[in-house]
Scaffold this active site. Structure first.
Site, PDB file in Angstrom:
ATOM      1  N   LYS A 246       0.798  -1.195   0.019  1.00 17.77           N
ATOM      2  CA  LYS A 246      -0.009  -0.087  -0.028  1.00 17.77           C
ATOM      3  C   LYS A 246       0.894   1.406   0.110  1.00 17.77           C
ATOM      4  O   LYS A 246       1.859   1.021   0.288  1.00 17.77           O
ATOM      5  CB  LYS A 246      -1.009  -0.056   1.099  1.00 17.77           C
ATOM      6  CG  LYS A 246      -2.123  -0.980   0.744  1.00 17.77           C
ATOM      7  CD  LYS A 246      -3.362  -0.970   1.725  1.00 17.77           C
ATOM      8  CE  LYS A 246      -4.426  -1.805   0.886  1.00 17.77           C
ATOM      9  NZ  LYS A 246      -5.431  -2.213   2.223  1.00 17.77           N
ATOM     10  N   ARG A 280      -3.302  -9.827   4.838  1.00 14.89           N
ATOM     11  CA  ARG A 280      -3.940 -10.120   3.341  1.00 14.89           C
ATOM     12  C   ARG A 280      -2.828  -9.683   2.580  1.00 14.89           C
ATOM     13  O   ARG A 280      -2.540  -8.498   2.718  1.00 14.89           O
ATOM     14  CB  ARG A 280      -5.069  -9.489   3.191  1.00 14.89           C
ATOM     15  CG  ARG A 280      -5.824  -9.425   1.575  1.00 14.89           C
ATOM     16  CD  ARG A 280      -6.929  -8.426   1.499  1.00 14.89           C
ATOM     17  NE  ARG A 280      -7.485  -8.689   0.244  1.00 14.89           N
ATOM     18  CZ  ARG A 280      -6.938  -7.757  -0.509  1.00 14.89           C
ATOM     19  NH1 ARG A 280      -6.082  -6.828  -0.511  1.00 14.89           N
ATOM     20  NH2 ARG A 280      -7.647  -7.695  -1.737  1.00 14.89           N
TER      21      ARG A 280
HETATM   22  N1  HH2 Z   1      -7.359  -4.009   0.831  1.00 12.18           N
HETATM   23  C1  HH2 Z   1      -7.833  -3.937  -0.608  1.00 12.18           C
HETATM   24  C2  HH2 Z   1      -8.817  -4.690  -0.968  1.00 12.18           C
HETATM   25  N2  HH2 Z   1      -9.519  -5.379  -0.399  1.00 12.18           N
HETATM   26  N3  HH2 Z   1     -10.115  -6.120   2.004  1.00 12.18           N
HETATM   27  C3  HH2 Z   1      -9.587  -6.263   3.294  1.00 12.18           C
HETATM   28  N4  HH2 Z   1     -10.490  -6.918   4.272  1.00 12.18           N
HETATM   29  N5  HH2 Z   1      -8.779  -5.583   3.814  1.00 12.18           N
HETATM   30  C4  HH2 Z   1      -7.845  -4.733   2.944  1.00 12.18           C
HETATM   31  O1  HH2 Z   1      -7.228  -3.935   3.566  1.00 12.18           O
HETATM   32  C5  HH2 Z   1      -8.176  -4.586   1.543  1.00 12.18           C
HETATM   33  C6  HH2 Z   1      -9.283  -5.547   1.125  1.00 12.18           C
HETATM   34  C7  HH2 Z   1      -6.970  -3.076  -1.611  1.00 12.18           C
HETATM   35  O2  HH2 Z   1      -5.841  -3.872  -1.922  1.00 12.18           O
HETATM   36  P1  HH2 Z   1      -5.948  -4.431  -3.240  1.00 12.18           P
HETATM   37  O3  HH2 Z   1      -6.896  -5.476  -3.535  1.00 12.18           O
HETATM   38  O4  HH2 Z   1      -4.383  -5.094  -3.821  1.00 12.18           O
HETATM   39  O5  HH2 Z   1      -5.980  -3.410  -4.506  1.00 12.18           O
HETATM   40  P2  HH2 Z   1      -7.399  -2.987  -5.657  1.00 12.18           P
HETATM   41  O6  HH2 Z   1      -8.514  -2.456  -4.794  1.00 12.18           O
HETATM   42  O7  HH2 Z   1      -6.652  -1.790  -6.195  1.00 12.18           O
HETATM   43  O8  HH2 Z   1      -7.466  -4.243  -6.260  1.00 12.18           O
END
Ligand code: HH2
Length: 305
Positions: A246, A280
């Site tokens: 992040k 995660r």
């Molecule tokens: N962060 C993201 C997405 N889903 N779910 C939970 N429970 N906690 C988190 O911190 C979280 C999440 C964002 O990360 P990422 O999926 O890599 O990115 P994007 O939303 O751009 O797909």
């Protein structure tokens, strides 16, 4: 030597605090006929089937690429795999539920028979419903059961749910970062989510809570959440932390999303040290290795895994 009443009270407060921060004593979360057990920290691998996720968008656009990535994470030791079909990065443009399902379902159907449980990362009740019908074991709702229909879907399904703290939506959340007392406010809001879940028919033992790193949080606030994570243990539920790659890691150490591996591991280790049960992450193999060592240090009597 006998202790005064005040000394006894201190001892019992300290004992309670230690018990609360001790993530190993978190009761298991049942799913289907199995359960997530927390004697050690669990690793949730991220599979984004999106064109625009902040760090890996476009990498798994074909079903074949997504299934390959899924299997790779299983072989690297992931305990859960979280499939997301909509980016929720700051400023992301929302997509229709049909679009989300058309990205998600073909991949999900190919992987649900895996020994590793699949969670679906969605804030849409209809998507969660279809995903559970297709065999997903866990719902991961970044909007923290804001939509009563989502609560109904989860309650009906009997699946565990990850309920995350955020404010606003991905488009405006970074303008909603004023808190009176960061951890106190998040604690209160997560407690309300837990209450809402139970009132809506979700069993308390099925709820996993997440303070939402990067969702309506500044860099300093993300750090404070990880530093003071133990304060959320009194909610009595397993805690999940998603810090991987992040922006705050880049702000501290420089580098784009793909250059944040060491920083992501530092965040995962600190989160687990301070009471996280699940992390995660994008990079499963190095995180699993780091957590094995961290766990062996924290819990010298625990069996190696
Ligand atoms: N962060 C993201 C997405 N889903 N779910 C939970 N429970 N906690 C988190 O911190 C979280 C999440 C964002 O990360 P990422 O999926 O890599 O990115 P994007 O939303 O751009 O797909």
């Amino acid at each position: 030597m006998s202790l005064s009443a005040e000394q006894s009270r201190h001892v019992s407060e300290i004992t309670d605090a230690i018990r609360n921060t001790n993530a190993e004593h978190t009761p298991p979360v049942p799913y289907g006929r199995r359960e997530l057990r927390f004697e050690r920290p669990l690793v949730m691998g991220i599979l984004n089937v999106t064109p625009d996720s902040f760090s890996d968008g476009g990498e798994c656009l074909t079903k074949e690429a997504a299934v390959r990535k899924f299997q790779e994470m299983v072989s690297e030791g992931a305990d859960i795999i979280d499939i997301g079909a909509e980016s929720t990065r700051p400023g992301a443009v929302p997509i229709s539920e049909d679009e989300e399902l058309s990205r998600l379902l073909p991949v999900l159907r190919e992987v649900v028979s895996s020994k590793v449980p699949v969670s679906v990362d969605t804030r849409h009740a209809s998507v969660a419903e279809e995903a559970v019908r297709a065999g997903a074991s866990i719902v991961n709702d970044i909007s923290g059961l804001r939509d009563p229909e989502m609560t109904e879907v989860v309650a009906r399904s009997g699946c565990p749910v990850v309920a995350m703290h955020m404010r606003g939506d991905p488009q405006n959340m970074q303008s909603l970062t004023v808190y009176e007392d960061l951890l106190g406010d998040i604690h209160t809001e997560l407690a309300r989510i837990l209450q809402r879940a139970e009132a809506g028919g979700i069993q308390r033992e099925k709820v996993i809570l997440d303070p939402g790193i990067g969702f309506a949080k500044t860099t300093e606030q993300n750090l404070e959440i990880i530093r003071r994570l133990g304060e959320l243990r009194s909610l009595g539920r397993p805690l999940l932390i998603g810090a991987s790659r992040k922006r705050f890691i880049g702000e501290i150490s420089g580098g784009g999303p793909k250059e944040r591996l060491a920083g992501s591991i530092a965040a995962a280790v600190m989160a687990v040290t301070n009471g996280a049960n699940i992390v995660r992450v994008h990079d499963v193999a190095p995180t699993v290795q780091a957590l094995k060592v961290a766990h062996a240090v924290i819990s010298p009597t625990a069996r190696p895994y």
